[in-house]
Design a protein around this motif. Structure first.
Motif, short mmCIF file in Angstrom:
data_model
loop_
_atom_site.label_atom_id
_atom_site.label_comp_id
_atom_site.label_asym_id
_atom_site.label_seq_id
_atom_site.Cartn_x
_atom_site.Cartn_y
_atom_site.Cartn_z
N ILE A 285 42.95 32.86 54.59
CA ILE A 285 41.73 33.12 53.56
C ILE A 285 42.03 34.72 52.61
O ILE A 285 41.29 35.28 51.93
N LYS A 286 40.77 35.04 54.07
CA LYS A 286 40.88 36.39 53.99
C LYS A 286 41.29 37.13 53.74
O LYS A 286 41.37 38.83 52.81
N SER A 287 42.22 37.47 54.65
CA SER A 287 44.02 37.92 54.15
C SER A 287 44.48 37.92 52.67
O SER A 287 44.69 39.00 51.61
N ASP A 288 44.13 36.65 52.23
CA ASP A 288 44.05 36.37 50.52
C ASP A 288 43.59 37.27 49.84
O ASP A 288 43.44 37.79 48.76
N GLU A 289 42.05 37.10 50.39
CA GLU A 289 40.98 37.66 49.58
C GLU A 289 41.22 39.32 49.43
O GLU A 289 41.11 39.58 48.27
N CYS A 290 41.66 39.58 51.31
CA CYS A 290 42.00 41.52 50.32
C CYS A 290 42.56 41.94 49.68
O CYS A 290 42.17 42.23 49.52
N SER A 291 44.20 40.94 50.22
CA SER A 291 45.05 41.00 49.05
C SER A 291 44.48 41.17 47.71
O SER A 291 45.00 41.93 47.27
N MET A 292 43.93 39.93 47.27
CA MET A 292 43.35 40.43 45.98
C MET A 292 42.55 41.23 46.00
O MET A 292 42.61 42.28 44.43
N ALA A 293 42.24 41.23 46.43
CA ALA A 293 40.75 42.78 46.44
C ALA A 293 41.13 43.82 46.77
O ALA A 293 41.20 44.76 45.15
N TRP A 294 42.47 44.49 47.27
CA TRP A 294 43.37 45.32 47.70
C TRP A 294 43.42 46.05 45.50
O TRP A 294 44.12 47.37 45.42
N SER A 295 44.72 44.09 45.23
CA SER A 295 44.82 44.82 44.12
C SER A 295 44.59 44.49 43.25
O SER A 295 44.24 45.38 41.95
N LEU A 296 42.98 44.60 43.27
CA LEU A 296 41.88 45.11 41.82
C LEU A 296 41.48 46.02 42.43
O LEU A 296 41.44 46.62 40.95
N VAL A 297 41.02 46.62 44.25
CA VAL A 297 40.72 48.04 43.80
C VAL A 297 42.16 48.90 43.44
O VAL A 297 41.82 49.83 42.92
N GLU A 298 43.32 48.22 43.73
CA GLU A 298 44.83 49.60 42.76
C GLU A 298 44.14 50.10 41.09
O GLU A 298 44.72 50.41 41.51
N SER A 299 44.49 48.14 40.53
CA SER A 299 44.42 47.71 39.33
C SER A 299 42.79 49.31 39.10
O SER A 299 43.14 49.45 37.76
N THR A 300 42.27 48.65 39.88
CA THR A 300 40.56 49.59 39.60
C THR A 300 41.19 51.28 39.53
O THR A 300 40.06 51.67 39.22
N ASN A 301 41.82 51.42 40.77
CA ASN A 301 42.28 52.96 40.90
C ASN A 301 42.64 53.34 39.55
O ASN A 301 42.67 54.48 39.38
N GLN A 302 43.79 52.36 39.03
CA GLN A 302 44.63 52.83 38.48
C GLN A 302 43.51 53.24 36.91
O GLN A 302 44.04 53.97 35.98
N GLU A 303 42.88 51.83 36.75
CA GLU A 303 41.82 52.10 35.82
C GLU A 303 40.85 53.37 35.37
O GLU A 303 41.12 54.40 34.72
N LEU A 304 40.82 53.70 37.09
CA LEU A 304 39.77 54.58 37.34
C LEU A 304 40.90 56.00 36.79
O LEU A 304 40.31 56.84 36.50
N ASP A 305 42.05 56.15 37.14
CA ASP A 305 42.41 57.14 37.26
C ASP A 305 42.55 57.75 35.69
O ASP A 305 42.49 58.47 34.94
N ARG A 306 42.92 56.02 34.54
CA ARG A 306 43.42 56.35 33.25
C ARG A 306 41.55 57.27 32.46
O ARG A 306 41.64 57.79 32.03
N LEU A 307 40.31 56.09 33.01
CA LEU A 307 39.62 56.26 32.48
C LEU A 307 39.15 58.27 33.33
O LEU A 307 38.38 58.81 32.57
N LYS A 308 39.77 58.31 34.48
CA LYS A 308 39.85 59.98 34.96
C LYS A 308 40.10 60.91 34.08
O LYS A 308 40.03 61.54 33.49
N MET A 309 41.52 60.48 33.36
CA MET A 309 42.12 60.92 32.54
C MET A 309 41.49 61.34 31.13
O MET A 309 41.71 62.06 30.80
#
Ligand SMILES: Nc1ncnc2c1ncn2[C@@H]1O[C@H](COP(=O)(O)OP(=O)(O)OP(=O)(O)O)[C@@H](O)[C@H]1O
Length: 478
Positions: free
Chosen positions: A63-87
Motif C-alpha cells: 500500500i505504502k509502495s503504491d502510495e509512494c508511487s502515487m506520491a512519486w508521480s504526484l511529485v513528478e507532475s508537481t515538478n513538471q508544474e514547478l518547471d512550468r511555473l519556473k518558466m
C-alpha cells in the motif's frame, strides 16, 4: 524543492527456516540445531504470528509502495508544474525587467515632463504676475482716462469752439501765405526793377592803396577822391588839368573788401530769383583785380562772399524753393578755353555756343555739383591748382589769361512749381596794361594781341548792351 523518495521491496533474506521435525537453522552459525517440541510449538506460533505480521507489513508495504508511487508521480507532475511555473516565473521576471525598464524610461520622461511643467509653471506664474501688474496699471490708467474722458466730455463744447478758432487761424494762415507769396513775387519783381533801375550794367571803380614798394620808391597817389561819394574821381596828371571820370560808385583805398562786396550782394538775390548776373574785374596788371575778386584767406573777395551769400539765402528759402547749384571754372588764354575742372586734358577744342538771347554755354565743360560753400571752395582750389599746373609762373600767366567762374543755379518753387535757371559769372580779366604800352614780340605780342582783341570785343558788347542796341556783337569775342 521537492525530493524524490524511492521505496523498494527488499530482497528475501535467508531467514531461519525451521524444519518440521524439531530442528532449525541457527541464525548465527547457520547450522541445523535440534529444537525441543514446546519451543517448537512456540516458535511455530511465533513464526505464524510473524508471518502474519510480515504479510500485513508486506500488504502495508505494498500500500505504502503504491502510495509512494502515487506520491512519486504526484511529485513528478508537481515538478513538471514547478518547471512550468519556473518558466512562467522566468518569463514574468523578464517581463517584469522589461516593464521596469519601460517604467524607468517613463519615470525619467515623467520626471522631465514634470520638471518642464515646474519650469513652465514658474514662467507662467511670472508672466501671469507681470500681466496682473500690467492689468493693474492699465486699470489705473483706464480709471485716469475715464476721468479725463469725463473732463473732456465737459470740455467738448470748449473744444468745438477751439476747433472753430483753429480753422479760422488756418484759413487766416493760408490767406497770409498767399499774401506772403504775392508779396514775395512783388518783392522779387521790385528788387530786380531796382537792380535794373540802378543800371543793368554798373561800373564801379576801386583804387588800391600804394604798396610799400611804391611808397618807398617815391610814388605818389594821383587820384583825387573829393567827389568819390558822387562816383567821381579825378586824375591829377602833372601840370595838365584834372581829368574827371564818373562811375556808379568809387571805392577809395580805405574801403575794405566788405564794403566793395556790399554793392554786389543784392545781385545774389537776383541770381536766386532767376536772373543772370556777371561781375567782372577789369584793369591794368597789378591794380587789384585778383585781390578784389578772390582776396586772401583772411580777407575774402567778391567770389567767396557772393557764394557764401548765395548758399545762405538758399538755406533761408529751403522751405519754399529747392536749389540745385553747380560750378564750372574755365580759363581763356590766347583765345583758347581751358576747363580748369577737367581731370584729364581733352583734345577737343572747347567753344562758346549761344543758347538763346544773351545766354551762352560751353558744351562739354565740367559742371561740379556743390552743396555748400566749403565744397565750392574746394572746387575753386582745384581750378586754381589746375591754372598753376598750366603755367610755370602762375602770376605771370594769370595776368594774361581771363579766369571765369560760372555758378549755375536751378531753382524749383515748391509752392507754385515754377522752375528757373540762371547763371552767375565771376570773372577776373587779364591785365589790360599791355594793350597800349607793350612793345613785346613773338609769344608776348601774340598774347597782347589776343588780350587786346578780347577786351576790345568785351568793350563792344558792353557798349551795345548799355545802349540797348538791337545787335549785341557777342560772336566777335572768342
Ligand atoms: N585794395 C587793396 N588793398 C590792399 N592791397 C591790395 C589791394 N588791391 C590790390 N592789392 C595788392 O596789390 C597787389 C596786386 O594786386 P592783384 O594781384 O590783385 O592785381 P591784379 O590786377 O589782379 O594783377 P594781374 O593783372 O597781374 O592779375 C597784390 O599784392 C595785392 O595784395
Amino acid at each position: 524543492m521537492v525530493c524524490g523518495i524511492c521505496i523498494r521491496k527488499s530482497p528475501a533474506t535467508p531467514a531461519a527456516k525451521f524444519g518440521t521435525r524439531g530442528s532449525g537453522l541457527c541464525k548465527k552459525c547457520l547450522t541445523d540445531v535440534e529444537i525441543s517440541s514446546p519451543i517448537q510449538k512456540r516458535t511455530a506460533k511465533l513464526i505464524s504470528k510473524y508471518e502474519k505480521q510480515i504479510e500485513e507489513l508486506t500488504s502495508q508495504c505494498n500500500i505504502k509502495s503504491d502510495e509512494c508511487s502515487m506520491a512519486w508521480s504526484l511529485v513528478e507532475s508537481t515538478n513538471q508544474e514547478l518547471d512550468r511555473l519556473k518558466m512562467e516565473l522566468h518569463q514574468k521576471l523578464v517581463q517584469t525587467d522589461n516593464f521596469e525598464q519601460v517604467l524607468d524610461t517613463q519615470t525619467d520622461q515623467l520626471r522631465k515632463v514634470s520638471q518642464n511643467y515646474e519650469n513652465d509653471k514658474k514662467l507662467w506664474a511670472a508672466a501671469i504676475s507681470n500681466l496682473e501688474s500690467k492689468i493693474k496699471a492699465m486699470k489705473q490708467e483706464q480709471a485716469l482716462l475715464s476721468l479725463e474722458a469725463h473732463d473732456c466730455a465737459h470740455a467738448i463744447p470748449d473744444l468745438s469752439k477751439m476747433i472753430e478758432a483753429v480753422r479760422a487761424l488756418v484759413a487766416q494762415c493760408d490767406d497770409l501765405k498767399m499774401k506772403y507769396h504775392e508779396e514775395m513775387a512783388k518783392r522779387k519783381k521790385l528788387h530786380n526793377i531796382v537792380q535794373e533801375t540802378k543800371g543793368n550794367i554798373r561800373v564801379f571803380c576801386r583804387c588800391r592803396p600804394l604798396s610799400k614798394v611804391e611808397t618807398s620808391s617815391g610814388y605818389k597817389c594821383v587820384v583825387d577822391f573829393d567827389g568819390a561819394n558822387d562816383g567821381d574821381i579825378g586824375i591829377i596828371n602833372g601840370g595838365t588839368a584834372k581829368k574827371t571820370f564818373k562811375f556808379d560808385r568809387v571805392y577809395t583805398p580805405k574801403d575794405d573788401q566788405a564794403e566793395v562786396y556790399a554793392d554786389a550782394s543784392p545781385l545774389v538775390t537776383s541770381v536766386l530769383d532767376g536772373y543772370n548776373v556777371c561781375i567782372f574785374a577789369y584793369g591794368q596788371t597789378g591794380t587789384g583785380k585778383t585781390f578784389t575778386m578772390e582776396g586772401t584767406e583772411r580777407n575774402r573777395g567778391v567770389n567767396y562772399r557772393t557764394l557764401e551769400e548765395l548758399f545762405k539765402i538758399a538755406e533761408e528759402r529751403k522751405d519754399t524753393v529747392t536749389y540745385n547749384i553747380s560750378v564750372s571754372v574755365l580759363e581763356v588764354y590766347n583765345e583758347q578755353i581751358r576747363d580748369l575742372l577737367a581731370t584729364s586734358p581733352s583734345s577737343k577744342k572747347l567753344e562758346i555756343k549761344q543758347a538763346g538771347e544773351g545766354s551762352h554755354h560751353v558744351p562739354g565743360i565740367v559742371e561740379a555739383k556743390v552743396e555748400d560753400i566749403n565744397e565750392v571752395w574746394d572746387v575753386l582750389q582745384t581750378g586754381s591748382n589746375s591754372r598753376a599746373v598750366g603755367s610755370n609762373n602762375v602770376n605771370e600767366h594769370s595776368s594774361r589769361s581771363h579766369c571765369m567762374l560760372c555758378i549755375m543755379v536751378r531753382a524749383k518753387n515748391l509752392i507754385n512749381g515754377d522752375c528757373t535757371r540762371s547763371k552767375l559769372w565771376l570773372v577776373d580779366l587779364a591785365g589790360s596794361e599791355r594793350l597800349a604800352k607793350t612793345d613785346a614780340q613773338g609769344d608776348r605780342l601774340k598774347e597782347a594781341q589776343n588780350i587786346n582783341r578780347s577786351l576790345s570785343a568785351l568793350g563792344d558788347v558792353i557798349s551795345a548792351l548799355a545802349s540797348r542796341s538791337s545787335h549785341i556783337p557777342y560772336r566777335f569775342a572768342l
